[in-house]
Design an enzyme around this catalytic site. Sequence first.
Site, short mmCIF file in Angstrom:
data_model
loop_
_atom_site.label_atom_id
_atom_site.label_comp_id
_atom_site.label_asym_id
_atom_site.label_seq_id
_atom_site.Cartn_x
_atom_site.Cartn_y
_atom_site.Cartn_z
N GLU A 162 -6.39 -11.03 -1.95
CA GLU A 162 -5.72 -10.38 -2.99
C GLU A 162 -5.64 -11.26 -4.04
OE1 GLU A 162 -3.38 -6.48 -1.49
OE2 GLU A 162 -2.50 -8.51 -0.44
N GLU A 210 -4.93 -6.43 7.31
CA GLU A 210 -3.54 -6.05 7.55
C GLU A 210 -3.25 -4.77 8.21
OE1 GLU A 210 -3.30 -8.31 3.40
OE2 GLU A 210 -5.00 -7.03 4.69
#
Length: 274
Positions: free
Chosen positions: A120, A140
Site C-alpha cells: 500500500e 489481509e
Amino acid sequence: MTDHHEPGGRTHYHRDGHVAVIELDNPPLNVVSLAMTDSLDRHLAQAADDPSVRGVVITGRGDRAFCAGSDIGEFDDYMYPGRVVDLKLRHQNEVFDRLENLTKPTVAALNGLAYGGGLEIAMCCDLIVSAPDTKVALPETRLGVFPSSGGPIRLARRIGPARAKYLIFTADPIDARTGYEYGLVNELVEDGDVRAGAISLAHRLAAGPRIGLAAVKELINRSHTDDAQSLREASLAFSDQAFSSPECAAGVHAFRTRTAPNFAAADSVAEVAR
C-alpha cells in the site's frame, strides 16, 4: 532532521543531491507500526517543505523486506468496534494520502518483499522499481480483514478491477516480473542494486520541470474522481503557470541553443526572487 528513536519502528531520512531518500526501519521485516507511521509523516513533511528536494525515494532498510505489512502484535488493541479506525487507520490513511499527493515525484524501491501495508505504501508512490523475483501481495483476507489503507482502490487503478479482485480475494503473492506485466511495477532492475536504480530514476525526474511534473501528477491523480470540465480548467491554470515560469524560459532557451535545460537552477533563481 535527527532520527526519532521510538520503539517499534521509525524511518531514516537522508539527501542524495536533489533527491530525499526515506528508509522504513522496523527489523526484521520493516512492518508498519504506529511509531513508524508517525516517523514517516514527519519525514514526508520535511521533504515537502524543502524547496531543494525535487524527488523522493521510499525504500526499506536491510535486504529482506521493503515492508511486510502491519505489525500483527498491535492487532489485539484493534479488535473491538471503533478501535482500529481511531487508533490506526484514520491516521495511517492520512499519511499514505500525504505520500500519494506529494507534489514532487516519488519512487518506491522494493529492496525486498512488499506485503499488505508495505505494498500500500509502494502504490502511493508515482513509480515502483523492483528486482524481478521480489514478492508482492495484499494478504489481509487471510487474517479475516482486508487492505484498509487504500489498497483496493490504488491497486484497481494500477492494474484494473479484475486483477485487483483476484490478488486480494486469493491473497496470493506474485513476483515483481508479473507485477511489471500487470502495470503494477514500472521498472525492473535485473542485476544490481534496486535502491541505486530507484535513486537514479528519481534523479532523472528531479531534473525535470517542477511545475510541469507537479501539474501532470495532480491531473492524473484527479482523473479518477473529477469531472472533465474541472480537469480542463485545472489544466489551463497549470498551463498558464508553467508557460510564464522561469522553467519554461530555460527549456525554450535550451531547445534553441541545443543544450540541456537546467530546470533546478531556473527554479532556484525564481525562489530567490520571491
